[in-house]
Scaffold this active site. Structure first.
Site, PDB file in Angstrom:
ATOM      1  CB  SER A 119      -0.953   0.057   1.314  1.00  0.00           C
ATOM      2  OG  SER A 119      -0.070  -0.014   2.524  1.00  0.00           O
ATOM      3  CE  LYS A 120       0.003   8.460  -1.521  1.00  0.00           C
ATOM      4  NZ  LYS A 120      -1.024   9.274  -1.793  1.00  0.00           N
TER       5      LYS A 120
END
Length: 495
Positions: free
Chosen positions: A257-258
RNA sequence: GCCCCCAUCGUCUAGUGGACCAGGACGCGGCCCUUUCAAGGCCUAAACCGGGGUUCGAAUCCCCGUGGGGGCACCA
């Protein structure tokens, strides 16, 4: 080696956000299989959900694929024999196939409101039951359903999943996966606005576009049996299904994920392809790195150009288990490919980064710099940090760094002045003659060479760490070197 | 909660019943080289999740645990 039949493979991203490396890897494998077999690599945009579209996302997908050299043969921008290649432009096709399913009794109209559905799910949750459509409209007679639809009552099309028996879907990497049909929901295929949902659109497109191998994220595994059921209900043959492992965060905890795309040592990195480009990673390195996350060749090789990969890629060597992204390894590959670049090539690639930093770098100087920068830069962006001083008019060494290691300010100043005299007397800054001269000067001054060189380094570059001193001074140029050394000596005098 | 997938060094992986006291790479540690930083060379530490089977023999096959991951929308 037997010649494989040409594969038609598609990469089908949704333009709903930034393009991340998970998608890029899928595209890479698609590309490799197509090129290896002499087939086609197709780009299809899955934009059936207008609400989630992000402006510019499709362009970012295309730009990152181009950057990495993954050119597609058919796609929304270049067309092809089975277009259009944007799902939003194929609405009628999906409606037609939904109707076919309706006619065969493999699907039914559902008039349940979103509110009722939400309530139903909530109740099921309370009863600890798996959330699933309760089948209210499944029991409607086709006539009644038709009438209600004709009256304009809003409705969706749902798949009539068999209530009994099992479905076996075969994934190339995992073998047969068998599930009870009772656990498969009556999924919505067509929304009330007439737009299709993935479960219908992707199946229809893959068939109509002649796709032979479907490579997609293993996030699709849970709905895989449904997809097989839909394809069979339409009376079609199945493609080869390949579910690629997902990427995990560097920590190995959770889906990439970011937020968590931060390497423990290397600082913050990005999971977005174009960010990697802007951070100064080479496309060759990114391709090599990504290829090896889920695929391997043998127990020894690990350096592969795109062409090597086309030749050596094989579906059989794909790994079904999830892989944690490792940015440190990307740095490693980047270093290898950077060191393999010619002076001209490296200079050309560094240039935009210097310009971006507002430095008046020129190609020719960068070409001279290439040999001393090549093995020192982890990324192209880093070359600016290391070599920016070449293009700045002045350097500003930190006060405390001006004094030589184990020396007093006075001794440092005297050493610098002696070096200055030596530099002024030198016919040129050619490292071959200058280095011996300065070495013997250090000797005369009773200093270690390192002490004197360190003094000069900080004076000329403004940095305690720099490329090799003599080559550096030669490129910086006589006038600037003299001015900077003089200035450092003056500052030392005031201490 | 239900369904599904996965399981070898910290990480990416090789390994498809005997050639494995498990190989490579990154990273880590040490040494060498060295004007800084790198690069390079050499060396070390580091793993078959657990338990049952099957077999003369299991990292490799089966089962059960456990752990991790994914999914359960008129998103993809």
């Amino acid at each position: 080696m037997p010649t494989p039949s040409p594969a038609r493979v598609r990469y089908a991203p949704s333009p709903t956000g930034r393009h991340h490396i998970g998608g890029v890897r899928t595209a890479l494998y698609d590309y490799l299989l197509a090129r290896q077999t002499g087939g086609q690599f197709i780009l299809r945009i899955e934009d059936s959900d207008v609400k989630r579209l992000v402006p510019g996302a499709e362009e970012e997908i295309r730009e990152s694929l181009r950057w990495l050299g993954l050119q597609w043969d058919e796609g929304p921008d270049i067309g092809g024999p089975v277009g259009p290649y944007r799902q939003s432009e194929r609405t009628a096709i999906y409606a037609d196939h939904a109707q076919q399913l309706l006619d065969r009794g493999a699907a039914y109209l559902c008039f349940c409101s979103p509110e009722r559905l939400a309530q139903m799910r909530q109740d099921q949750q309370k009863r600890k039951e798996p959330p699933r459509y309760d089948g209210l409209c499944r029991r409607l007679s086709p006539e009644e359903a038709r009438q209600r639809a004709d009256r304009g009552e809003p409705h969706v099309v749902r798949f009539r999943t068999p209530r009994e028996g099992t479905t076996t879907a075969v994934d190339l990497l995992r073998g047969p996966i068998t599930v009870d049909n009772a656990t498969i929901d009556d999924y919505v295929l067509l929304r009330s606005d007439g737009q299709p949902v993935y479960h219908l659109a992707a199946m229809v497109d893959d068939h109509l576009m002649g796709i032979t191998h479907v490579m997609r994220s293993s996030e699709w595994l849970p709905t895989f049996p449904l997809h097989v059921l839909v394809v069979r209900a339409l009376g079609w043959d199945e493609p080869v299904w390949v579910h690629l492992s997902i990427f995990l965060n560097p920590t190995g905890k959770g889906k990439m994920s970011k937020r968590q795309a931060v390497d423990t040592k290397g600082g913050a990195k990005s999971i977005y392809a174009l960010d990697l480009r802007d951070l100064g990673y080479l496309p060759e390195a990114v391709v090599n790195w990504l290829a090896l996350m889920g695929w391997s060749y043998d127990d020894r090789s690990e350096l592969f150009s795109l062409d090597d990969l086309v030749a050596k890629f094989s579906l059989e060597k794909l790994n079904p288990s999830p892989a944690a992204v490792n940015f440190t390894k990307l740095d490693h590959f980047n270093g290898i490919y950077t060191r393999g670049l010619s002076d001209e090539d490296l200079a050309g690639r560094m240039l935009p980064f210097f310009q971006q930093a507002g430095l008046a770098a020129d190609r020719n100087t960068l070409i001279r710099l290439a040999p001393i920068l090549r093995e020192r830069v982890r990324t192209l962006e880093e070359s600016v940090e290391i070599a920016g001083f070449f293009f700045r008019t002045d350097v500003e060494p930190p006060q405390e760094a001006l004094t030589g290691r184990g020396m007093t300010p006075q001794a440092s100043r005297e050493a610098l002045q002696a070096a200055l005299a030596c530099l002024e007397a030198a016919p040129s800054l050619d490292p071959k003659t200058l280095e011996p001269a300065l070495r013997s000067l250090a000797d005369e001054l009773g200093l270690e060479a390192g002490q004197l060189f360190g003094l000069l380094r900080i004076a000329v570059t403004g940095q305690p760490v720099s490329p090799p001193l003599f080559e550096t001074m030669d490129i910086v140029g006589r006038e600037t070197v003299l001015a900077r050394v003089r200035r450092a000596a003056e500052r030392l005098a005031s201490l």
